[in-house]
Design a protein around this motif. Structure first.
Motif, PDB file in Angstrom:
ATOM      1  N   UNK A  58       0.788  -1.179   0.069  1.00 28.94           N
ATOM      2  CA  UNK A  58      -0.122  -0.157  -0.059  1.00 28.94           C
ATOM      3  C   UNK A  58       0.788   1.103   0.009  1.00 28.94           C
ATOM      4  N   UNK A  59       0.487   2.141  -0.826  1.00 29.01           N
ATOM      5  CA  UNK A  59       1.255   3.509  -0.959  1.00 29.01           C
ATOM      6  C   UNK A  59       0.907   4.298   0.253  1.00 29.01           C
ATOM      7  N   UNK A  60       1.908   4.638   1.183  1.00 17.10           N
ATOM      8  CA  UNK A  60       1.701   5.346   2.361  1.00 17.10           C
ATOM      9  C   UNK A  60       1.774   6.879   2.033  1.00 17.10           C
TER      10      UNK A  60
ATOM     11  N   UNK B  66       4.317   0.899   2.281  1.00 15.73           N
ATOM     12  CA  UNK B  66       4.527   0.117   3.416  1.00 15.73           C
ATOM     13  C   UNK B  66       5.770  -0.678   3.547  1.00 15.73           C
ATOM     14  N   UNK B  67       6.765  -0.664   4.523  1.00 15.84           N
ATOM     15  CA  UNK B  67       7.691  -1.669   4.539  1.00 15.84           C
ATOM     16  C   UNK B  67       8.637  -1.191   3.442  1.00 15.84           C
TER      17      UNK B  67
ATOM     18  N   UNK C  97      21.510   2.753  14.134  1.00 15.48           N
ATOM     19  CA  UNK C  97      20.244   3.382  13.776  1.00 15.48           C
ATOM     20  C   UNK C  97      19.736   2.595  12.540  1.00 15.48           C
ATOM     21  N   UNK C  98      20.755   2.488  11.519  1.00 17.92           N
ATOM     22  CA  UNK C  98      20.180   1.596  10.429  1.00 17.92           C
ATOM     23  C   UNK C  98      19.750   0.321  10.680  1.00 17.92           C
ATOM     24  N   UNK C  99      20.098  -0.224  11.887  1.00 26.31           N
ATOM     25  CA  UNK C  99      19.568  -1.446  12.088  1.00 26.31           C
ATOM     26  C   UNK C  99      18.162  -1.480  12.761  1.00 26.31           C
ATOM     27  N   UNK C 100      17.868  -0.321  13.572  1.00 30.59           N
ATOM     28  CA  UNK C 100      16.792  -0.149  13.840  1.00 30.59           C
ATOM     29  C   UNK C 100      15.825   0.091  12.787  1.00 30.59           C
ATOM     30  N   UNK C 101      16.368   1.147  11.853  1.00 32.95           N
ATOM     31  CA  UNK C 101      15.341   1.298  10.674  1.00 32.95           C
ATOM     32  C   UNK C 101      14.935   0.006   9.805  1.00 32.95           C
ATOM     33  N   UNK C 102      15.866  -0.980   9.668  1.00 39.97           N
ATOM     34  CA  UNK C 102      15.344  -2.056   9.134  1.00 39.97           C
ATOM     35  C   UNK C 102      14.380  -2.926  10.141  1.00 39.97           C
TER      36      UNK C 102
ATOM     37  N   UNK D  91       6.590  -3.015   8.757  1.00 39.35           N
ATOM     38  CA  UNK D  91       5.659  -2.590   7.676  1.00 39.35           C
ATOM     39  C   UNK D  91       5.872  -1.019   7.765  1.00 39.35           C
ATOM     40  N   UNK D  92       6.800  -0.252   8.694  1.00 41.26           N
ATOM     41  CA  UNK D  92       6.717   1.094   8.807  1.00 41.26           C
ATOM     42  C   UNK D  92       7.395   1.736   7.155  1.00 41.26           C
ATOM     43  N   UNK D  93       6.699   2.586   6.691  1.00 45.36           N
ATOM     44  CA  UNK D  93       7.229   3.369   5.597  1.00 45.36           C
ATOM     45  C   UNK D  93       8.199   4.455   6.434  1.00 45.36           C
ATOM     46  N   UNK D  94       9.480   4.282   5.500  1.00 41.13           N
ATOM     47  CA  UNK D  94      10.393   5.390   5.956  1.00 41.13           C
ATOM     48  C   UNK D  94      10.990   6.217   4.660  1.00 41.13           C
ATOM     49  N   UNK D  95      11.027   7.446   5.007  1.00 43.65           N
ATOM     50  CA  UNK D  95      11.429   8.419   3.985  1.00 43.65           C
ATOM     51  C   UNK D  95      12.633   9.153   4.755  1.00 43.65           C
TER      52      UNK D  95
END
Length: 237
Positions: A1-3, A28-29, A171-176, A182-186
């Motif tokens: 799904x586009x967030x 998502x994700x 920080x990048x480990x947590x972002x992964x 399913x978090x969308x991240x920009x």
């Protein structure tokens, strides 16, 4: 799904055009990197996505709702380029304040604060007043605040500026981890090496998205061995 879905977004400040017919999606994700030099329009795009600015043309939808929409803000974690912290409060008090704003219950608050403080390496500094923090510590606290409550959309504007490489890896480990949930991240950055860590990178130059694809496909298309080389080649086309 586009967030997030931006379509044909143009923005002027007076007579200066800072965004030109910009299109961008974040699903998502998915971790999408927005890459470009200072003044390219990255922060303006972020503010329009969050509803802090309105575009002059085009549409922006977040969670399939037109922006701005205050009701969506509790689902979004945002780290600005400039830290917006309460200097006279401790790091822990700042986290507790923003956790309450996000609707995190009192009995969950302590564990949540402990978790995000560990990610950004501030566990031993939480009792200090923020006015005594270094610039790098303030950036880390701002990032911890953005991560409170596992937001469905995480928007990070230059999050690793002033942060050492070892902490950046954490920080990048947590972002992964958030991505897998399913978090969308920009994430905006001018650090070219970081752009190779995302799922898809949008290259922004003078308000234009000049390329938008996975790092590997961009490097293949432009016969380059790094995103920095892609950026240089895409810029002259």
């Amino acid at each position: 799904m586009e967030v997030v879905k931006m379509t044909g977004v143009t923005k002027f400040f007076g007579k200066q055009q800072v965004l030109q017919n910009v299109a961008l999606t974040v699903s998502e994700g998915e971790i999408v990197g927005l890459l470009g030099p200072s003044g390219a329009g990255k922060s303006t795009m972020i503010m329009i996505i969050l509803g802090m600015l309105r575009g002059d043309k085009g549409t922006v939808r977040v969670f399939n709702q037109p922006m701005p929409n205050r009701k969506l803000l509790n689902k979004i974690g945002y780290m600005a380029q400039s830290d917006a912290l309460y200097e006279q409060l401790s790091g822990k008090e700042n986290l507790a304040f923003f956790a309450e704003l996000k609707g995190i219950s009192r009995h969950e608050r302590g564990e949540t604060i402990s978790h995000v403080a560990t990610i950004v390496g501030l566990t031993d500094q939480l009792e200090k007043r923020v006015k005594d923090y270094s610039g790098g510590m303030k950036r880390r606290l701002s990032l911890a605040i953005a991560m409170l409550g596992n937001p469905a959309l995480l928007v990070l504007d230059e999050p690793t500026v002033g942060i050492d490489p070892i902490l950046s890896q954490s920080i990048w480990k947590e972002l992964r981890r958030l991505q897998k949930q399913g978090t969308a991240i920009l994430i905006t950055t001018h650090i070219m090496a970081e752009a190779e860590l995302v799922d898809r990178v949008a290259l922004l130059r003078d308000g234009w998205v000049i390329a938008n694809d996975t790092p590997s496909r961009l490097m293949t298309r432009y016969h380059a061995n790094s995103i920095e080389a892609v950026f240089m080649k895409a810029e002259v086309k």
